[in-house]
Scaffold this motif. Structure first.
Motif, PDB file in Angstrom:
ATOM      1  N   GLN A  41    -110.028  44.474 -35.089  1.00  0.00           N
ATOM      2  CA  GLN A  41    -111.546  43.626 -35.213  1.00  0.00           C
ATOM      3  C   GLN A  41    -112.158  45.230 -35.880  1.00  0.00           C
ATOM      4  O   GLN A  41    -111.999  46.107 -36.104  1.00  0.00           O
ATOM      5  N   HIS A  43    -114.869  46.972 -36.154  1.00  0.00           N
ATOM      6  CA  HIS A  43    -115.526  48.235 -35.263  1.00  0.00           C
ATOM      7  C   HIS A  43    -114.410  48.709 -34.868  1.00  0.00           C
ATOM      8  O   HIS A  43    -114.248  50.590 -35.305  1.00  0.00           O
ATOM      9  N   ASP A  84    -120.849  40.417 -49.654  1.00  0.00           N
ATOM     10  CA  ASP A  84    -121.541  39.390 -49.199  1.00  0.00           C
ATOM     11  C   ASP A  84    -122.265  39.479 -47.920  1.00  0.00           C
ATOM     12  O   ASP A  84    -122.561  40.018 -47.399  1.00  0.00           O
ATOM     13  N   ASN A  86    -124.120  36.984 -46.655  1.00  0.00           N
ATOM     14  CA  ASN A  86    -124.004  36.456 -45.056  1.00  0.00           C
ATOM     15  C   ASN A  86    -123.168  36.986 -44.770  1.00  0.00           C
ATOM     16  O   ASN A  86    -122.871  36.035 -43.582  1.00  0.00           O
ATOM     17  N   ILE A  87    -122.236  38.307 -44.471  1.00  0.00           N
ATOM     18  CA  ILE A  87    -121.293  38.986 -43.915  1.00  0.00           C
ATOM     19  C   ILE A  87    -122.339  38.939 -42.326  1.00  0.00           C
ATOM     20  O   ILE A  87    -123.233  39.864 -42.311  1.00  0.00           O
ATOM     21  N   SER A  88    -121.628  38.574 -41.276  1.00  0.00           N
ATOM     22  CA  SER A  88    -121.895  38.941 -40.018  1.00  0.00           C
ATOM     23  C   SER A  88    -121.939  39.967 -40.171  1.00  0.00           C
ATOM     24  O   SER A  88    -120.792  41.573 -40.260  1.00  0.00           O
ATOM     25  N   GLU A  89    -122.563  41.205 -38.515  1.00  0.00           N
ATOM     26  CA  GLU A  89    -122.814  42.462 -38.544  1.00  0.00           C
ATOM     27  C   GLU A  89    -120.820  42.851 -38.176  1.00  0.00           C
ATOM     28  O   GLU A  89    -120.802  43.902 -38.580  1.00  0.00           O
ATOM     29  N   GLU A  90    -120.918  41.978 -37.114  1.00  0.00           N
ATOM     30  CA  GLU A  90    -119.376  41.795 -36.662  1.00  0.00           C
ATOM     31  C   GLU A  90    -118.487  42.420 -38.451  1.00  0.00           C
ATOM     32  O   GLU A  90    -117.148  43.062 -37.844  1.00  0.00           O
ATOM     33  N   GLU A  91    -118.561  41.711 -38.933  1.00  0.00           N
ATOM     34  CA  GLU A  91    -117.073  41.195 -39.690  1.00  0.00           C
ATOM     35  C   GLU A  91    -117.810  42.957 -41.230  1.00  0.00           C
ATOM     36  O   GLU A  91    -116.718  42.996 -41.987  1.00  0.00           O
ATOM     37  N   GLN A  92    -117.877  43.318 -40.886  1.00  0.00           N
ATOM     38  CA  GLN A  92    -118.672  44.469 -41.896  1.00  0.00           C
ATOM     39  C   GLN A  92    -117.788  45.557 -41.515  1.00  0.00           C
ATOM     40  O   GLN A  92    -117.525  45.676 -40.664  1.00  0.00           O
TER      41      GLN A  92
END
Ligand SMILES: Nc1ncnc2c1ncn2[C@@H]1O[C@H](COP(=O)(O)OP(=O)(O)OP(=O)(O)O)[C@@H](O)[C@H]1O
Length: 136
Positions: A41, A43, A84, A86-92
């Motif tokens: 992931q 993170h 992007d 619309n990217i989720s925080e997890e995917e940053q």
């Protein structure tokens, strides 16, 4: 569907469990400081490889994070420079995480100084962004 899947490409690397090592085919092994497999992931990559570099900046150290790899290998995704909305925080990726970390670190240090009744330290942040391509 990803181009690679459509073209019937296969996974040709294997991560040695518990080791920072990549196996390419049957007999080529490469060892690095860190290796992340496909299910890693964002993170995890940030905490293992970048977090300490940002903390080091507060101690006066310079740091560079460099993404290098063939086209489509995930540099933009991992660095988080696709911007992007619309990217989720997890995917940053790394850059938004590093910037957040840096500014939170600044606020934290200013707050601490104020609590001690000292003058808040001054911070100067400058940013440069480079993307080098050598597409054939
Ligand atoms: N770890 C990942 N998890 C999910 N999707 C990913 C991951 N890494 C890359 N991708 C996806 O794979 C595609 C290619 O990745 P990316 O654009 O980051 O490659 P790149 O190395 O920057 O390519 P280029 O050199 O052509 O700019 C993108 O759609 C991206 O969202």
């Amino acid at each position: 569907m990803a181009k690679e899947k459509i073209e019937g490409c296969h996974i040709c690397t294997l991560v040695t469990p518990g080791e920072p090592q990549v196996l390419l085919g049957k007999d080529k092994a490469f060892t690095y400081d860190f290796v992340f497999d496909r299910d890693s992931q964002q993170h995890e990559i940030y905490s293992a490889c970048v977090e300490k570099l940002i903390e080091g900046c507060f101690e006066g150290y310079n740091a560079t994070v460099f993404a290098y790899g063939q086209t489509g290998s995930g540099k933009t995704y991992t660095m988080g420079t696709g911007f992007d909305m619309n990217i989720s925080e997890e995917e940053q990726g790394i850059i938004p995480r590093a910037i957040k970390h840096l500014f939170q670190g600044i606020e934290h240090r200013k707050g601490e100084a104020q609590e001690r009744g000292e003058q808040a330290p001054e911070f100067k942040v400058s940013a440069q962004f480079l993307e080098l391509t050598n597409s054939l």
